[in-house]
Design an enzyme around this catalytic site. Structure first.
Site, PDB file in Angstrom:
ATOM      1  N   HIS A 146       0.791  -1.395  -0.006  1.00  0.00           N
ATOM      2  CA  HIS A 146      -0.314   0.173   0.172  1.00  0.00           C
ATOM      3  C   HIS A 146       0.459   1.717   0.270  1.00  0.00           C
ATOM      4  O   HIS A 146       1.655   1.399   0.059  1.00  0.00           O
ATOM      5  CB  HIS A 146      -0.689  -0.195   0.942  1.00  0.00           C
ATOM      6  CG  HIS A 146      -2.604  -1.063   1.099  1.00  0.00           C
ATOM      7  ND1 HIS A 146      -2.060  -2.337   1.668  1.00  0.00           N
ATOM      8  CD2 HIS A 146      -3.705  -0.826   0.851  1.00  0.00           C
ATOM      9  CE1 HIS A 146      -3.548  -2.476   1.463  1.00  0.00           C
ATOM     10  NE2 HIS A 146      -3.971  -1.662   0.833  1.00  0.00           N
ATOM     11  N   LYS A 185      -1.094   5.206   4.925  1.00  0.00           N
ATOM     12  CA  LYS A 185      -1.686   4.346   5.220  1.00  0.00           C
ATOM     13  C   LYS A 185      -1.070   3.985   7.006  1.00  0.00           C
ATOM     14  O   LYS A 185      -0.248   4.234   7.337  1.00  0.00           O
ATOM     15  CB  LYS A 185      -1.909   2.500   4.673  1.00  0.00           C
ATOM     16  CG  LYS A 185      -2.661   1.213   5.017  1.00  0.00           C
ATOM     17  CD  LYS A 185      -3.171   0.563   4.549  1.00  0.00           C
ATOM     18  CE  LYS A 185      -3.476  -0.560   4.747  1.00  0.00           C
ATOM     19  NZ  LYS A 185      -5.738   0.129   5.255  1.00  0.00           N
TER      20      LYS A 185
HETATM   21  N1  LIG Z   1     -12.994  -1.073   1.803  1.00  0.00           N
HETATM   22  C1  LIG Z   1     -12.593  -0.131   1.318  1.00  0.00           C
HETATM   23  O1  LIG Z   1     -12.246  -1.033  -0.204  1.00  0.00           O
HETATM   24  C2  LIG Z   1     -11.185   1.479   1.357  1.00  0.00           C
HETATM   25  C3  LIG Z   1     -10.414   1.399   2.360  1.00  0.00           C
HETATM   26  N2  LIG Z   1      -9.770   1.814   2.501  1.00  0.00           N
HETATM   27  C4  LIG Z   1     -10.121   2.152   4.182  1.00  0.00           C
HETATM   28  O2  LIG Z   1     -10.832   3.965   3.720  1.00  0.00           O
HETATM   29  C5  LIG Z   1      -9.641   4.489   5.020  1.00  0.00           C
HETATM   30  C6  LIG Z   1      -9.426   6.362   4.637  1.00  0.00           C
HETATM   31  O3  LIG Z   1      -8.473   6.011   3.643  1.00  0.00           O
HETATM   32  P1  LIG Z   1      -8.192   7.306   2.739  1.00  0.00           P
HETATM   33  O4  LIG Z   1      -9.312   7.506   2.150  1.00  0.00           O
HETATM   34  O5  LIG Z   1      -7.359   6.097   1.754  1.00  0.00           O
HETATM   35  O6  LIG Z   1      -7.523   7.948   4.115  1.00  0.00           O
HETATM   36  P2  LIG Z   1      -7.293   9.329   3.912  1.00  0.00           P
HETATM   37  O7  LIG Z   1      -6.153   9.745   5.051  1.00  0.00           O
HETATM   38  O8  LIG Z   1      -7.261  10.326   2.597  1.00  0.00           O
HETATM   39  O9  LIG Z   1      -8.596  10.068   4.132  1.00  0.00           O
HETATM   40  C7  LIG Z   1      -9.188  10.070   5.484  1.00  0.00           C
HETATM   41  C8  LIG Z   1     -10.038  10.966   5.860  1.00  0.00           C
HETATM   42  O10 LIG Z   1     -10.461  11.003   7.421  1.00  0.00           O
HETATM   43  C9  LIG Z   1     -10.661  12.208   7.909  1.00  0.00           C
HETATM   44  N3  LIG Z   1     -10.797  11.953   9.640  1.00  0.00           N
HETATM   45  C10 LIG Z   1     -10.200  11.231  10.351  1.00  0.00           C
HETATM   46  N4  LIG Z   1     -10.819  11.267  11.473  1.00  0.00           N
HETATM   47  C11 LIG Z   1     -12.031  11.752  11.336  1.00  0.00           C
HETATM   48  C12 LIG Z   1     -13.400  12.166  12.272  1.00  0.00           C
HETATM   49  N5  LIG Z   1     -12.981  11.930  13.814  1.00  0.00           N
HETATM   50  N6  LIG Z   1     -14.233  12.361  11.672  1.00  0.00           N
HETATM   51  C13 LIG Z   1     -14.093  12.644  10.144  1.00  0.00           C
HETATM   52  N7  LIG Z   1     -13.507  12.530   9.713  1.00  0.00           N
HETATM   53  C14 LIG Z   1     -12.159  11.475  10.111  1.00  0.00           C
HETATM   54  C15 LIG Z   1      -9.249  13.001   7.867  1.00  0.00           C
HETATM   55  O11 LIG Z   1      -9.597  14.341   8.313  1.00  0.00           O
HETATM   56  C16 LIG Z   1      -9.797  12.565   6.434  1.00  0.00           C
HETATM   57  O12 LIG Z   1     -10.042  13.305   5.649  1.00  0.00           O
HETATM   58  C17 LIG Z   1      -9.042   4.108   5.641  1.00  0.00           C
HETATM   59  O13 LIG Z   1      -8.994   3.235   7.054  1.00  0.00           O
HETATM   60  C18 LIG Z   1      -8.681   3.231   4.672  1.00  0.00           C
HETATM   61  O14 LIG Z   1      -7.823   1.964   4.819  1.00  0.00           O
HETATM   62  C19 LIG Z   1      -9.140   2.752   1.892  1.00  0.00           C
HETATM   63  C20 LIG Z   1      -9.323   2.172   0.461  1.00  0.00           C
HETATM   64  C21 LIG Z   1     -10.152   1.803  -0.275  1.00  0.00           C
HETATM   65  O1  LIG Z   2      -6.191   2.255   2.972  1.00  0.00           O
HETATM   66  C1  LIG Z   2      -6.304   2.198   1.916  1.00  0.00           C
HETATM   67  O2  LIG Z   2      -6.032   2.443   0.434  1.00  0.00           O
HETATM   68  C2  LIG Z   2      -6.890   0.924   1.456  1.00  0.00           C
HETATM   69  N1  LIG Z   2      -7.349  -0.118   2.817  1.00  0.00           N
HETATM   70  C3  LIG Z   2      -7.949  -1.282   2.397  1.00  0.00           C
HETATM   71  C4  LIG Z   2      -7.201  -1.867   3.397  1.00  0.00           C
HETATM   72  O3  LIG Z   2      -6.870  -2.197   4.217  1.00  0.00           O
HETATM   73  O4  LIG Z   2      -7.517  -3.637   2.655  1.00  0.00           O
HETATM   74  C5  LIG Z   2      -8.532  -1.666   1.304  1.00  0.00           C
HETATM   75  C6  LIG Z   2      -7.465  -1.332   0.029  1.00  0.00           C
HETATM   76  O5  LIG Z   2      -6.592  -2.668   0.368  1.00  0.00           O
HETATM   77  C7  LIG Z   2      -6.553  -0.038   1.017  1.00  0.00           C
END
Ligand SMILES: NC(=O)C1=CN([C@@H]2O[C@H](COP(=O)(O)OP(=O)(O)OC[C@H]3O[C@@H](n4cnc5c(N)ncnc54)[C@H](O)[C@@H]3O)[C@@H](O)[C@H]2O)C=CC1
Ligand SMILES: O=C(O)C1=N[C@H](C(=O)O)C[C@H](O)C1
EC number: 1.17.1.8
Length: 265
Positions: free
Chosen positions: A154, A158
């Site tokens: 990743h 992350k």
């Molecule tokens: N399930 C999936 O397919 C995917 C899951 N993810 C997960 O999604 C999450 C976010 O990933 P990204 O967007 O890459 O991270 P990022 O760091 O770009 O965005 C996270 C956002 O959450 C906000 N945030 C933090 N604490 C907060 C709170 N208490 N209230 C409201 N907003 C808050 C931050 O200000 C930031 O804008 C991570 O846990 C990641 O692992 C990421 C990509 C795909």
């Molecule tokens: O943080 C990410 O970017 C992602 N998080 C998810 C995970 O923890 O598996 C999904 C995807 O891999 C992207």
């Protein structure tokens, strides 16, 4: 019928795409967003945001009290995501959680809560259809190859390791194979962590590098052969069809679903 949606984490990499998805989907309406700051503004006043009037809150409880919503999409951090999910259920709003970093114990606790409230929720460690197939095919392959190692790769922003996808893949593999402690019985790490993390004998290796998005290989080994399954997400749009599917499905659930594979045809 229009589905009214709250998005938590709208300025994040995933949150931005989710705002776009909601705007593009006729049956969806953005009811509010919960950001870590910017309370009192509207979405279009946030940097790089579209012309959207929905209010911005910086506190989930206040947002839920003041907003008429059906679904919460959470894309924040492990700590915030856990609180948001519980608060949403308390306010009769169905959570779709992409945020990773939930333990199996967290998931079980939340399952009990959804069942007590007879309210649907979805926790999806990965929304990309190819990643779901990778996990399902890994479980199938584990019936034939009982030795596997997971390498997840990743971007270096992350927060959680191993990834939610790797943890879920390990648990799917361990569901179908007899317990196996992999590697040599006498192996020892000369450098701590050299063999990665371990889930019931199966090892997970986490790589973090700028330039990467989200990638995973599952390597299987047997006598005289290896077998590899790999998935790559090149951008965050890859996750959006899965987010849409989850929002559409959560409305008809009355328990927690952990993993999109459980609702995909
Ligand atoms: N399930 C999936 O397919 C995917 C899951 N993810 C997960 O999604 C999450 C976010 O990933 P990204 O967007 O890459 O991270 P990022 O760091 O770009 O965005 C996270 C956002 O959450 C906000 N945030 C933090 N604490 C907060 C709170 N208490 N209230 C409201 N907003 C808050 C931050 O200000 C930031 O804008 C991570 O846990 C990641 O692992 C990421 C990509 C795909
Ligand atoms: O943080 C990410 O970017 C992602 N998080 C998810 C995970 O923890 O598996 C999904 C995807 O891999 C992207």
């Amino acid at each position: 019928m229009t589905t009214k949606i709250i998005i938590a984490g709208p300025r994040g990499k995933m949150g931005k795409e989710a705002v776009q998805l909601v705007r593009e989907t006729e049956a969806f309406q953005l009811a509010a967003v919960v950001d870590s700051k910017n309370a009192g503004k509207i979405v279009k006043e946030l940097p790089d945001m579209p012309d959207e009037q929905a209010p911005v809150f910086d506190d989930m409880r206040t947002c839920l009290e003041e907003t008429d919503a059906d679904v919460l999409i959470d894309l924040t951090t492990p700590a915030a995501g856990k609180q948001h999910l519980e608060l949403a259920l308390d306010h009769h709003v169905r959570p779709v959680v992409g945020t990773t970093g939930f333990s199996e114990a967290d998931v079980e606790k939340l399952r009990e809560k959804t069942e007590a409230k007879e309210l649907g929720a979805i926790i999806a460690p990965n929304f990309a259809v190819g990643a779901i197939l990778m996990m399902k095919l890994s479980q199938m392959a584990a019936r034939y190859f009982s030795d596997a190692e997971i390498i997840e790769m990743h971007h270096d922003n992350k927060l959680d390791a191993p990834s939610g996808t790797a943890a879920k893949t390990a648990s799917l593999i361990n569901e179908v194979r007899p317990h196996k402690q992999q590697g040599h019985p006498d192996e020892k790490e000369d450098l701590d962590g050299a063999r990665g993390a371990e889930v019931d004998g199966l090892h997970i290796h986490s790589v973090r590098l700028p330039g990467l998005v989200a990638h995973q290989e599952v390597l299987f080994g047997g006598a005289g052969q290896t077998f590899k399954i790999r998935h790559d997400s090149m951008n965050r749009q890859s996750f959006m069809p899965g987010v849409k599917l989850a929002v559409e499905n959560v409305l008809h659930l009355n328990t927690l679903v952990y993993g999109l594979e459980n609702i995909m045809e």
